[in-house]
Design a protein around this motif. Sequence first.
Motif, PDB file in Angstrom:
ATOM      1  N   GLY A  45      23.424  18.390 -36.167  1.00 15.83           N
ATOM      2  CA  GLY A  45      22.814  18.422 -35.060  1.00 15.83           C
ATOM      3  C   GLY A  45      23.150  17.426 -34.097  1.00 15.83           C
ATOM      4  O   GLY A  45      23.403  16.489 -34.335  1.00 15.83           O
ATOM      5  N   ILE A  46      22.954  17.640 -32.994  1.00 17.57           N
ATOM      6  CA  ILE A  46      23.010  16.687 -31.696  1.00 17.57           C
ATOM      7  C   ILE A  46      21.907  16.139 -31.542  1.00 17.57           C
ATOM      8  O   ILE A  46      21.760  14.719 -31.185  1.00 17.57           O
ATOM      9  CB  ILE A  46      23.505  17.524 -30.163  1.00 17.57           C
ATOM     10  N   PHE A  47      20.506  16.592 -31.776  1.00 13.71           N
ATOM     11  CA  PHE A  47      19.481  15.876 -31.933  1.00 13.71           C
ATOM     12  C   PHE A  47      18.836  15.614 -33.302  1.00 13.71           C
ATOM     13  O   PHE A  47      19.144  16.433 -34.176  1.00 13.71           O
ATOM     14  CB  PHE A  47      18.334  16.750 -31.231  1.00 13.71           C
ATOM     15  N   SER A  48      18.262  14.520 -33.406  1.00  8.60           N
ATOM     16  CA  SER A  48      17.572  14.172 -34.904  1.00  8.60           C
ATOM     17  C   SER A  48      16.390  15.187 -35.054  1.00  8.60           C
ATOM     18  O   SER A  48      15.911  15.944 -34.040  1.00  8.60           O
ATOM     19  CB  SER A  48      17.155  12.820 -35.038  1.00  8.60           C
ATOM     20  N   PHE A  49      15.727  14.965 -36.348  1.00  6.15           N
ATOM     21  CA  PHE A  49      14.711  16.033 -36.587  1.00  6.15           C
ATOM     22  C   PHE A  49      13.393  16.065 -35.648  1.00  6.15           C
ATOM     23  O   PHE A  49      12.765  16.702 -35.378  1.00  6.15           O
ATOM     24  CB  PHE A  49      14.148  15.687 -38.241  1.00  6.15           C
ATOM     25  N   ASP A  50      13.283  14.966 -35.039  1.00  7.81           N
ATOM     26  CA  ASP A  50      12.166  14.688 -34.160  1.00  7.81           C
ATOM     27  C   ASP A  50      12.563  14.963 -32.640  1.00  7.81           C
ATOM     28  O   ASP A  50      11.602  14.426 -31.712  1.00  7.81           O
ATOM     29  CB  ASP A  50      11.605  13.331 -34.362  1.00  7.81           C
ATOM     30  N   GLY A  51      13.832  15.672 -32.246  1.00  6.50           N
ATOM     31  CA  GLY A  51      14.064  15.939 -30.983  1.00  6.50           C
ATOM     32  C   GLY A  51      14.595  14.764 -30.288  1.00  6.50           C
ATOM     33  O   GLY A  51      14.478  14.825 -28.956  1.00  6.50           O
TER      34      GLY A  51
END
Length: 300
Positions: free
Chosen positions: A148-154
């Motif tokens: 992912g480029i973003f973590s789980f929290d956006g």
Amino acid sequence: MTQLVSFLNSNGSPFVVNIYPFLSLYGSSDFPQDYAFFEGTSHPVTDGSNVYYNAFDGNFDTLVAALSKLGYGQMPIAIGEIGWPTDGAISGNLTAARVFNQGLIKHVLSNKGTPLRPGVPPVDVYLFSLLDEGAKSTLPGNFERHWGIFSFDGQAKYPLKLGLGGRGLKNARKVEYLPSRWCVANPSRDLSDVANHMKLACGVADCTTLTYGGSCNGIGAKGNISYAFNSYYQLQMQNERSCDFDGLGMVTFLDPSIGDCRFLVGVTDTRSSSSSSSQVYRRWDIVWMLIAWRVWFFVM
């Protein structure tokens, strides 16, 4: 292969291919690390009169050559997946992911093309992926859960300019987190019989960052236990009973994160009705905040 290419051509469709220089680097100790990136290499590959300075161009032109032999040398090519993981392997980290993806974007938008297709970049390129997938199989490697480029929290893991007027990534706003509390190993208890509890926690939660090459590798035995306990605790909506582990766990209000090893706090489900109890998005379900479960980030 010939029938497939003929079908695509007759319908005006591009040939879609996935290119993963990371997998070449991960799978072979002899693979030159700098050849996987776009910053230049001391190990260029020469093929006749063509010289390749990065694995992307080499892989791309391998397909171009194959299509040419079938009589479809001008067929448009799209990159369906390409990216770099941020955890779970020695070469999978935030710095490498940022350098690779930024180099890729710059390379594609330069319209330089490749030796076999000069001035003709891929018609589309999709970065893989938008978010981590915490339930994905790790058979290929623990890095599989960390593309992912973003973590789980956006939240963006690293800065990345998309080449669209200099715009970069934008963090999700108004994210509602659970209270700032964590589940850790109880320092007053004997932890010698913790194996089954660790197996339970890591069987549900994602503990791949604890393994060799991971960002949490090396935090010590007690740190490993605490990380596993907390990951499970957050997925269980911080339910008090989920931090018991037969008395081996305890709740703390002091962030136990160590260096680059971040102990996470879960995110609430703001879609729940007023009559429903608040729920935590599991790390692999947070994608609903951003519309889709699994998205390839479009950079063209």
